[in-house]
Scaffold this active site. Structure first.
Site, mmCIF file in Angstrom:
data_model
loop_
_atom_site.group_PDB
_atom_site.id
_atom_site.type_symbol
_atom_site.label_atom_id
_atom_site.label_comp_id
_atom_site.label_asym_id
_atom_site.label_seq_id
_atom_site.Cartn_x
_atom_site.Cartn_y
_atom_site.Cartn_z
ATOM 1 C CB THR A 79 6.019 -1.272 4.154
ATOM 2 O OG1 THR A 79 5.924 -2.194 2.862
ATOM 3 C CG2 THR A 79 5.455 0.168 3.816
ATOM 4 C CB THR A 96 6.755 -0.085 0.399
ATOM 5 O OG1 THR A 96 6.884 -1.601 0.575
ATOM 6 C CG2 THR A 96 5.925 0.197 -0.819
HETATM 7 O O1 DON Z 1 1.862 -1.525 -1.103
HETATM 8 C C1 DON Z 1 1.501 -2.496 -0.426
HETATM 9 O O2 DON Z 1 0.457 -2.803 -0.145
HETATM 10 C C2 DON Z 1 2.676 -3.402 0.052
HETATM 11 N N1 DON Z 1 4.011 -3.705 -0.880
HETATM 12 C C3 DON Z 1 3.385 -3.138 1.296
HETATM 13 C C4 DON Z 1 4.052 -4.285 1.857
HETATM 14 C C5 DON Z 1 4.165 -3.819 3.427
HETATM 15 O O3 DON Z 1 3.648 -3.207 3.905
HETATM 16 C C6 DON Z 1 5.205 -4.855 4.133
HETATM 17 N N2 DON Z 1 5.157 -4.668 5.327
HETATM 18 N N3 DON Z 1 5.635 -4.754 6.424
#
Ligand code: DON
Length: 580
Positions: free
Chosen positions: A398, A416
């Protein structure tokens, strides 16, 4: 001054690139190196009224700055930044993904939340991720499938925000992304680490489309993506509809329909996608106001934790004192218990938001924090529905960026494709998200009751993303803050807010504070960054800090300090902050 800062930014970037080079790929993003851990936070400083961009990749920052230099608004710049991020950081975000954007209008002092979260297809059922045996699919199988892809939301959300706050023509905002895709962009360390023999490293499962696209690339090499150039040009010339109707949508649906584990997302689901917008969820915190999108985003989680911390004396115990971190950890643990249990898409489940944010309830929850750390169960806020325990798995991929324009309008956007390279499938030069694995794979508890975050047709999966805007009580801009990191986003954002507002640190120091994620019985932390005495004293209070997954933030923030804009890019990643 601004020129000097730009030079510094480039130098800092070079240093960061060298320091971060050659991290191995794994099921997590490339590990932090010791050097990266001690690297200073990259900062920028500029007069109010000059504008600023902080994002995870310098090429994306430059695209945003170009738009600001041309007189563009923060929203215009956000479109250019996202278009480039989808190219240079496809492991994290892109056209095939979703986002939440919090927007501050300097003229009206209003804060608006835009929701570009993906939606489940019309044919989705609670059993979306159950295998033939009725058990949840192994997580990696669920991710690397067609089933995990929801109708992408980011393009429609940005088009909506552009209709509201765009100044430059939509078709001018994709030039930099198109040029970089056509002529080649500079490959960053984090992307290079996922190429070649390491292609399978992203989630420990093959992602053939990504492997074929990346081949073997090294940090600093140029990589072209002609399909991406064509896609952004079409979106630029024909508008967002070019993405949601016609060939691009058909290509997405066709790729999703392929095995293994084909998904049900159709071109009609994509054409029917609707971004949402509304007033942000804003709560007072001490002499400030903190704003974020509401459920299903991570916004309510941040507000719950702040509401508890406000009843404590955390401000009197700075970052070198165990008591400060103890209060932080215990408030986080209590927050996660409630958030995991009660937050889902409010269009589908009753989210007891008023009860969760009720000051008396929060005070009673905070009063549970005693002399020693304890396991936490969810509370019973007003309006609580019968709700089964949550079983949602979340993992890293993300990006967060922040922009302030010359007029003082601000964007805080977390974007993301879910995990690294989303579902691992690509069409038309971009990655398809695996956002639907943000639903609880197991939709029911042992009694058969559905959990708040169970899949359903058209539903948005719960998110931890919580792009924050902080104001003073007069509604003037104080800061824009956010991070990637799966469910740890809540802890990363919270740490930065506490560092800035309670511990009165400059924003770069607040970003650099050690990460500590207290959720369930565990406390993951950047142990070596804490004073040894803090680690010892926390252990004496029952909190054993353990290094491990869940502490790799990518915070980007801009704050006002001494009448100037100060930007900060997390030293744990490869971004920069810079002024036009
Ligand atoms: O929306 C969410 O909470 C997740 N899909 C976010 C994933 C995420 O932050 C991965 N990061 N490094």
């Amino acid at each position: 001054m601004v020129e000097a800062m730009k030079t510094f930014s480039r130098l800092a970037l070079l240093t960061a690139t060298v320091l971060l080079a050659a991290g191995p790929a794994s099921s997590q993003p490339p590990a932090q190196t010791a050097a990266a851990q001690t690297a200073p936070t990259q900062t920028a400083s500029a007069p109010l009224g000059s504008g600023m961009v902080a994002a995870a990749n310098p090429q994306a920052v430059e695209a945003g700055l170009k738009v600001l230099r041309d007189g563009g608004s923060a929203i215009d710049a956000a479109i250019a930044v996202q278009a480039v991020l989808g190219l240079v950081e496809p492991q994290s975000s892109g056209l095939g993904g979703g986002a939440f954007l919090t927007y501050y209008d300097a003229k009206t002092r209003e804060v608006t939340a835009y929701d570009g979260r993906e939606t489940a297809p019309a044919a989705a059922t609670p059993d979306l991720f159950l295998g033939p045996d009725g058990k949840p699919l192994p997580f990696v199988e669920a991710v690397r499938s067609g089933r995990s892809t929801g109708a992408p939301g980011v393009v429609a959300m940005l088009a909506l925000a552009h209709r509201d706050h765009g100044v430059r023509p939509w078709n001018s905002l994709f030039d930099e992304a198109e040029r970089l895709a056509r002529d080649g962009f500079v490959v960053g360390q984090r992307l290079a680490a996922y190429s070649g023999a390491n292609a399978a490293g992203a989630r420990g499962a093959p992602a053939p489309d990504v492997a074929a696209y990346l081949g073997q690339v090294k940090t600093g090499e140029r990589l072209k993506n002609p399909a991406y150039a064509q896609t952004v040009r079409r979106i630029a010339d024909e508008g967002a509809r070019a993405f949601y109707e016609g060939e691009i949508a058909q290509a997405i649906a066709a790729r999703v329909a392929q095995g293994p584990n084909p998904g049900a997302l159709t071109a009609a689901d994509i054409a029917g996608y609707q971004p949402q917008k509304g007033p942000a969820l804003c709560r007072p915190y001490r002499v400030y106001i903190v704003c974020a999108p509401s459920a299903p985003s991570g916004g309510p989680g941040v507000m719950i934790a702040l509401g508890m911390l406000e009843t404590t004396d955390i401000a009197a115990h700075g970052p070198t004192q165990a008591q400060g971190w103890y209060l932080f950890a215990e408030a986080s643990r209590l927050m996660y218990a409630d958030r995991d249990r009660y937050i889902g898409d409010p269009a589908f489940v009753a989210v007891p938001l008023a009860g969760l944010l009720d000051p008396a309830y929060l005070k009673s929850r905070a009063a549970l924090i005693g002399a020693r750390s304890e396991p936490r169960t969810p509370g019973l806020p007003m309006g609580v529905p019968a709700r089964a325990p949550d079983a949602t798995a979340e993992v890293p991929g993300t990006s967060h960026f922040v922009i302030v324009d010359k007029a003082g309008d601000a964007v805080s956007m977390t974007t993301t494709v879910e995990g690294p390279f989303g579902s691992g499938r690509m069409v038309e030069g971009f990655v398809l998200n695996n956002q639907l694995t943000d639903f609880s794979l197991n939709p029911r508890d042992e009694t058969g009751a559905l959990v708040a975050n169970a899949p359903a047709p058209g539903k948005r999966p719960r998110s931890s993303m919580a792009p924050l805007i902080v104001l003073d009580r007069q509604g003037r801009f104080v800061a824009a803050i956010g991070s990637p990191g799966g469910n740890a986003i809540l802890a990363y954002n919270l740490k930065t807010v506490v560092g800035l507002l309670d511990w009165k640190l400059p924003i770069d120091q607040a970003v650099a504070l050690p990460n500590l994620v207290a959720r369930g019985p565990n406390t993951a932390a950047e142990v070596s960054k804490f004073p040894p005495k803090v680690v010892e004293d926390l252990a004496a209070k029952g909190i054993i800090l353990r290094p491990g997954a869940g502490e790799d933030s990518g915070l980007h923030a801009i704050a006002v300090r001494n009448g100037r804009l100060t930007g900060a890019a997390d030293p744990r990643r490869e971004g920069i902050a810079s002024a036009p």
